[in-house]
Motif scaffolding. Structure first.
Motif, PDB file in Angstrom:
ATOM      1  N   GLN A   2      77.593 -29.566  60.893  1.00 39.50           N
ATOM      2  CA  GLN A   2      77.737 -29.727  62.374  1.00 39.50           C
ATOM      3  C   GLN A   2      77.818 -31.133  62.678  1.00 39.50           C
ATOM      4  O   GLN A   2      77.036 -32.008  62.243  1.00 39.50           O
ATOM      5  N   ASN A   4      77.201 -34.066  65.541  1.00 38.69           N
ATOM      6  CA  ASN A   4      76.248 -34.442  66.589  1.00 38.69           C
ATOM      7  C   ASN A   4      76.950 -35.248  67.737  1.00 38.69           C
ATOM      8  O   ASN A   4      77.857 -35.509  67.575  1.00 38.69           O
ATOM      9  N   ALA A   5      75.931 -35.291  68.802  1.00 40.05           N
ATOM     10  CA  ALA A   5      76.459 -36.066  70.167  1.00 40.05           C
ATOM     11  C   ALA A   5      77.039 -37.456  69.688  1.00 40.05           C
ATOM     12  O   ALA A   5      78.075 -37.788  70.177  1.00 40.05           O
ATOM     13  N   GLU A   7      78.421 -38.768  66.780  1.00 41.96           N
ATOM     14  CA  GLU A   7      79.455 -38.481  66.063  1.00 41.96           C
ATOM     15  C   GLU A   7      80.540 -38.282  66.937  1.00 41.96           C
ATOM     16  O   GLU A   7      81.611 -38.653  66.812  1.00 41.96           O
TER      17      GLU A   7
END
Length: 189
Positions: A2, A4-5, A7
């Motif tokens: 997943q 993240n913010a 990235e």
């Protein structure tokens, strides 16, 4: 894996490049965001109903991929797939470029569920563009994503003479357990 913010923020320029290509070649595929049928009370939406002043280019709409748009934005689409998208068949996610014309106000309104949250990733933001959620008003900053619960009253302004464009993405509320996410899917189907 997943995303993240941080990235997602690092990918701003990649997403922005695909957006700029769309603006050059696919402008006719941007559609009014507010599209209420004739004859229903419009209240705060009367001015924006079927108006290009707030238009969108959907990559995901009502839980379905918009394949021609996904094909036009392959890098952005891949990034979306790495996010915890709120996946509810027929309802979510939505993921789209949101274009607000110069001197346009999106009136105060609320969403209908906090099972999902909304990510804003600012891509083109001239001075004079603001957003209010509850009692907090802030200016967008290119590449600075933020997440909010849209069941809280919110509104947006573009007081500039240029377009404001952000990416909006539905993600799961991180406070929901996997079982609660499944219950949400069942309730909304």
């Amino acid at each position: 894996m997943q995303l993240n913010a941080l990235e997602l923020e690092r990918a701003t320029e990649t997403i922005r490049e695909e957006l700029l290509a769309l603006l050059r070649t696919e402008q006719n595929d941007f559609a009014p965001y507010v599209r209420h049928v004739k004859g229903i009370p419009l209240n705060q939406w009367a001015e924006l109903n079927h108006s290009p002043r707030w238009s969108v280019y959907f990559l995901w709409s009502d839980g379905k991929r918009v394949e021609p748009h996904i094909a036009a934005c392959p890098k952005t689409a891949a990034l979306l797939e790495a996010l915890p998208l709120a996946r509810v068949p027929g309802a979510a996610p939505a993921a789209f470029f949101s274009v607000l014309a110069p001197r346009t106000l999106i009136p105060p309104h609320t969403g209908d569920t906090n099972a999902r949250l909304i990510v804003h990733l600012p891509l083109i933001v001239p001075e004079g563009c603001r957003f209010r959620v509850g009692n907090e008003t802030r200016e967008w900053k290119v590449g600075k994503a933020w997440v909010f619960d849209d069941t809280i009253d919110h509104e947006a302004w573009n007081d500039s003479d240029e377009l404001r464009i952000i990416m909006m993405i539905d993600i799961w509320n991180p406070f929901l357990s996997p079982a609660e996410r499944e219950m949400t899917r069942e309730i909304l189907n």
